[in-house]
Design a protein around this motif. Structure first.
Motif, mmCIF file in Angstrom:
data_model
loop_
_atom_site.group_PDB
_atom_site.id
_atom_site.type_symbol
_atom_site.label_atom_id
_atom_site.label_comp_id
_atom_site.label_asym_id
_atom_site.label_seq_id
_atom_site.Cartn_x
_atom_site.Cartn_y
_atom_site.Cartn_z
ATOM 1 N N ALA A 18 0.809 -1.218 0.000
ATOM 2 C CA ALA A 18 0.000 0.000 0.000
ATOM 3 C C ALA A 18 0.841 1.266 0.000
ATOM 4 C CB ALA A 18 -0.939 -0.008 1.205
ATOM 5 N N ASN A 19 2.086 1.169 0.510
ATOM 6 C CA ASN A 19 2.900 2.376 0.707
ATOM 7 C C ASN A 19 4.212 2.360 -0.082
ATOM 8 O OD1 ASN A 19 1.513 3.951 3.118
ATOM 9 N ND2 ASN A 19 1.420 1.771 3.632
ATOM 10 N N HIS A 20 4.306 1.493 -1.090
ATOM 11 C CA HIS A 20 5.597 1.306 -1.759
ATOM 12 C C HIS A 20 6.138 2.587 -2.377
ATOM 13 C CE1 HIS A 20 3.960 1.414 -5.874
ATOM 14 N NE2 HIS A 20 2.940 0.719 -5.412
ATOM 15 N N ALA A 21 5.276 3.479 -2.823
ATOM 16 C CA ALA A 21 5.754 4.711 -3.454
ATOM 17 C C ALA A 21 6.479 5.610 -2.465
ATOM 18 C CB ALA A 21 4.583 5.466 -4.079
ATOM 19 N N SER A 22 6.256 5.399 -1.174
ATOM 20 C CA SER A 22 6.853 6.240 -0.131
ATOM 21 C C SER A 22 7.980 5.539 0.619
ATOM 22 C CB SER A 22 5.760 6.661 0.868
ATOM 23 O OG SER A 22 4.744 7.391 0.216
ATOM 24 N N ILE A 23 8.469 4.428 0.085
ATOM 25 C CA ILE A 23 9.557 3.685 0.735
ATOM 26 C C ILE A 23 10.829 3.869 -0.084
ATOM 27 C CG2 ILE A 23 10.408 1.410 1.429
ATOM 28 C CD1 ILE A 23 7.463 0.581 1.771
ATOM 29 N N GLY A 24 11.858 4.390 0.565
ATOM 30 C CA GLY A 24 13.157 4.564 -0.069
ATOM 31 C C GLY A 24 14.162 3.585 0.499
ATOM 32 N N THR A 25 15.196 3.271 -0.269
ATOM 33 C CA THR A 25 16.132 2.211 0.102
ATOM 34 C C THR A 25 17.568 2.651 -0.121
ATOM 35 O OG1 THR A 25 14.496 0.540 -0.532
ATOM 36 C CG2 THR A 25 16.784 -0.189 -0.333
ATOM 37 N N VAL A 26 18.432 2.264 0.810
ATOM 38 C CA VAL A 26 19.881 2.421 0.659
ATOM 39 C C VAL A 26 20.498 1.028 0.620
ATOM 40 C CG1 VAL A 26 22.012 3.229 1.744
ATOM 41 C CG2 VAL A 26 19.977 4.684 1.755
ATOM 42 N N TRP A 27 21.373 0.811 -0.355
ATOM 43 C CA TRP A 27 22.029 -0.481 -0.561
ATOM 44 C C TRP A 27 23.479 -0.427 -0.096
ATOM 45 C CZ3 TRP A 27 20.221 -4.931 -3.222
ATOM 46 C CH2 TRP A 27 18.918 -4.833 -3.726
ATOM 47 N N ALA A 28 23.991 -1.574 0.324
ATOM 48 C CA ALA A 28 25.424 -1.725 0.601
ATOM 49 C C ALA A 28 25.897 -3.047 0.018
ATOM 50 C CB ALA A 28 25.704 -1.682 2.097
ATOM 51 N N GLN A 29 27.141 -3.077 -0.423
ATOM 52 C CA GLN A 29 27.776 -4.287 -0.947
ATOM 53 C C GLN A 29 29.109 -4.456 -0.216
ATOM 54 O OE1 GLN A 29 27.884 -3.105 -5.094
ATOM 55 N NE2 GLN A 29 26.001 -4.186 -5.532
ATOM 56 N N PRO A 30 29.063 -4.941 1.017
ATOM 57 C CA PRO A 30 30.243 -4.867 1.875
ATOM 58 C C PRO A 30 31.351 -5.838 1.509
ATOM 59 C CG PRO A 30 28.470 -6.035 2.975
ATOM 60 C CD PRO A 30 27.895 -5.491 1.705
ATOM 61 N N ASP A 31 32.568 -5.415 1.815
ATOM 62 C CA ASP A 31 33.710 -6.315 1.726
ATOM 63 C C ASP A 31 33.452 -7.578 2.517
ATOM 64 O OD1 ASP A 31 36.008 -4.916 0.339
ATOM 65 O OD2 ASP A 31 35.572 -3.410 1.860
ATOM 66 N N GLN A 32 34.056 -8.662 2.055
ATOM 67 C CA GLN A 32 34.186 -9.852 2.884
ATOM 68 C C GLN A 32 35.620 -10.319 2.767
ATOM 69 O OE1 GLN A 32 32.562 -13.901 1.953
ATOM 70 N NE2 GLN A 32 31.378 -13.514 3.797
ATOM 71 N N LEU A 33 36.220 -10.677 3.892
ATOM 72 C CA LEU A 33 37.616 -11.092 3.866
ATOM 73 C C LEU A 33 37.734 -12.543 3.398
ATOM 74 C CD1 LEU A 33 38.991 -9.504 7.162
ATOM 75 C CD2 LEU A 33 38.792 -8.506 4.885
ATOM 76 N N PRO A 34 38.807 -12.845 2.652
ATOM 77 C CA PRO A 34 39.000 -14.224 2.192
ATOM 78 C C PRO A 34 39.419 -15.142 3.339
ATOM 79 C CG PRO A 34 40.868 -12.852 1.565
ATOM 80 C CD PRO A 34 39.853 -11.933 2.168
#
Length: 474
Positions: free
Chosen positions: A327-343
């Motif tokens: 019902a509220n998707h037009a008012s939902i904003g998102t921030v993405w992250a793609q974090p490092d992972q150590l080997p």
């Protein structure tokens, strides 16, 4: 006999085939036929998965995310085109500078090349793919203003003009062969002599060649090497990593954020929390990620459950979370992250001793678990993402729980590059240390993940590797 067989025509294979054929070499590119789901049963059978080597590996419901067709997994994602930062390539030697402590079980190494080495290849890719920033949108403008008010320096995410790089194959002279390569063939000296493949009529054949470029995604690349008894003394499949990408959502009541008006390649990003860009003292992790606010909406039905995960029922005034998101998707904003992972050595891909594909060959077995530093990195970055959303006017923020993603689209390692055969599988040009004529391109060669998308670096490295192979074969 041909000069080169290229295995797979994702972004790495397209670039390699283009460069090799443009130099006058005879090139056959083997590309398996995908099913309706975009996967080829013999290339990407669903693997088995476990969290540690004392646990039974169970069959997964699906293969690694991605596509087995011309264009590869790049077709699924926003065509963002980031260059890696310096820390991603020099994390081991610069760790002390940012105050971080290296976990004792991690095997962080520097890349054998630096940004100066990659710069001309990045330039070539950016010209070929028409990389540039997409126009701003009301959502990215809002998030840019909030970032500046926090003292950060926002920038428009760079993106290629198209997800589809296959135009590089037009009039190139590359012969595209509908086939699944099932083994890499070697002669008495150990050098590559050809490939075994299953053709479109399901007949097993061989093709002689001077060199093979394996350009498949990480799990199929490692599996093909192991099925060909190419192990690099047990190092093939080791140091496997994943971008355990995550999101933080914010609710902007009554505001239509306009996320229908552009694709997800339109984004604004900040790099203050990436790599060595901030003080890690006492944080319990190294590395980080860019944070980016992209045009990730509106929510489709299959994405609603993920968007509702972690949502406090108090926010919805008693409504069921998934219904509230719809019902509220037009008012939902998102921030993405793609974090490092150590080997880590124990995060690995090998062959399952029990489970088989449709041809009776072992499927891949993935052993993968998150570590304590992964959780700490997520806690730190998700709070900064929430801070950014709140500064831009979000009433409330929420985040889905951290989850391991061993079968995501951003996988790394298994055939990592380095100068020494004792600690790596290939050299900086992707040439196998102990198998002449074998070149690996793609993120399986990455010693680290970086904190941003890998596609442009995959393409730049492939261009560099293919150019060197041209010289090697002359």
């Amino acid at each position: 006999m041909v000069d080169v067989v290229v295995v797979g025509l994702g972004p790495a294979g397209i670039v390699a085939a283009h460069v090799l054929a443009s130099a006058g070499l005879s090139v056959v590119a083997a590309q398996a036929r995908a099913d309706a789901g975009g996967r080829a049963a013999l290339v990407s059978p669903a693997p088995t998965v476990r969290t540690h080597d004392a646990e039974e590996a169970l069959p997964h419901l699906s293969p690694q995310a991605g596509r087995d067709e011309i264009g590869g997994s790049k077709l699924l994602a926003a065509p963002q085109a980031y260059r890696l930062d310096e820390w991603s390539l020099r994390g081991r030697s610069t760790a002390d500078r940012c105050g971080g402590a290296l976990p004792t079980d991690a095997d962080l190494v520097d890349w054998p090349i630096g940004l100066d080495d990659l710069a001309p290849w990045y330039d070539l890719v950016e010209r070929a793919m028409a990389v540039g920033a997409r126009p701003p949108t009301p959502w990215t403008d809002r998030m840019s203003r909030a970032a500046r008010s926090l003292g950060w320096e926002p920038f428009a995410a760079p993106a290629a003009a198209s997800k589809d790089a296959s135009g590089l194959l037009d009039d190139s002279g590359v012969e595209i062969m509908p086939a699944t390569v099932t083994a890499l063939l070697r002669g008495s000296t150990g050098a590559i002599t050809g490939v075994e493949y299953v053709d479109a009529l399901e007949v097993t054949r061989t093709l002689a060649c001077r060199a093979v470029v394996v350009a498949a995604s990480v799990i199929p690349t490692v599996r093909l090497l192991l099925l060909s008894d190419i192990t690099a003394a047990g190092k093939v499949g080791r140091w496997f990593m994943s971008h355990n990408s995550f999101v933080v959502h914010g609710d902007f009541p009554g505001v239509d954020l306009g996320r229908r008006d552009a694709g997800p390649a339109s984004a604004v990003a900040v790099a203050e929390f990436e790599g060595g860009g901030f003080d890690h003292t006492g944080l319990g992790f190294l590395g980080g990620s860019i944070l980016q606010a992209a045009m990730t909406g509106p929510w489709t039905d299959d994405r609603v459950p993920g968007a509702a995960a972690g949502l406090d029922p108090a926010t919805t005034n008693g409504a069921e979370p998934e219904a509230w998101v719809r019902a509220n998707h037009a008012s939902i904003g998102t921030v993405w992250a793609q974090p490092d992972q150590l080997p880590r050595w124990d995060n690995a891909i090998d062959l399952d001793p029990v489970h088989r594909d449709a041809a009776g060959r072992p499927v891949a077995r993935v052993t993968f678990a998150l570590a304590d530093d992964d959780a700490r990195r997520w806690e730190f970055l998700s709070e900064r993402a929430a801070q950014w959303l709140r500064e831009s006017g979000a009433r409330t923020t929420w985040r889905p729980p951290l989850a391991a993603q061993p079968l995501g689209t951003h996988l790394y390692g298994g055939a990592r590059m380095g100068d020494s055969p004792e600690t790596s599988v290939v050299d900086s040009f992707g040439r196998f240390h102990d198998v002449p004529g074998l070149v690996i391109v793609g993120s399986s060669t990455f010693p680290t993940t970086g904190g941003r998308g890998p596609v442009e670096t995959i393409e730049a490295l492939s261009w560099r590797s293919a150019t060197q192979l041209v010289e090697d074969l002359r």
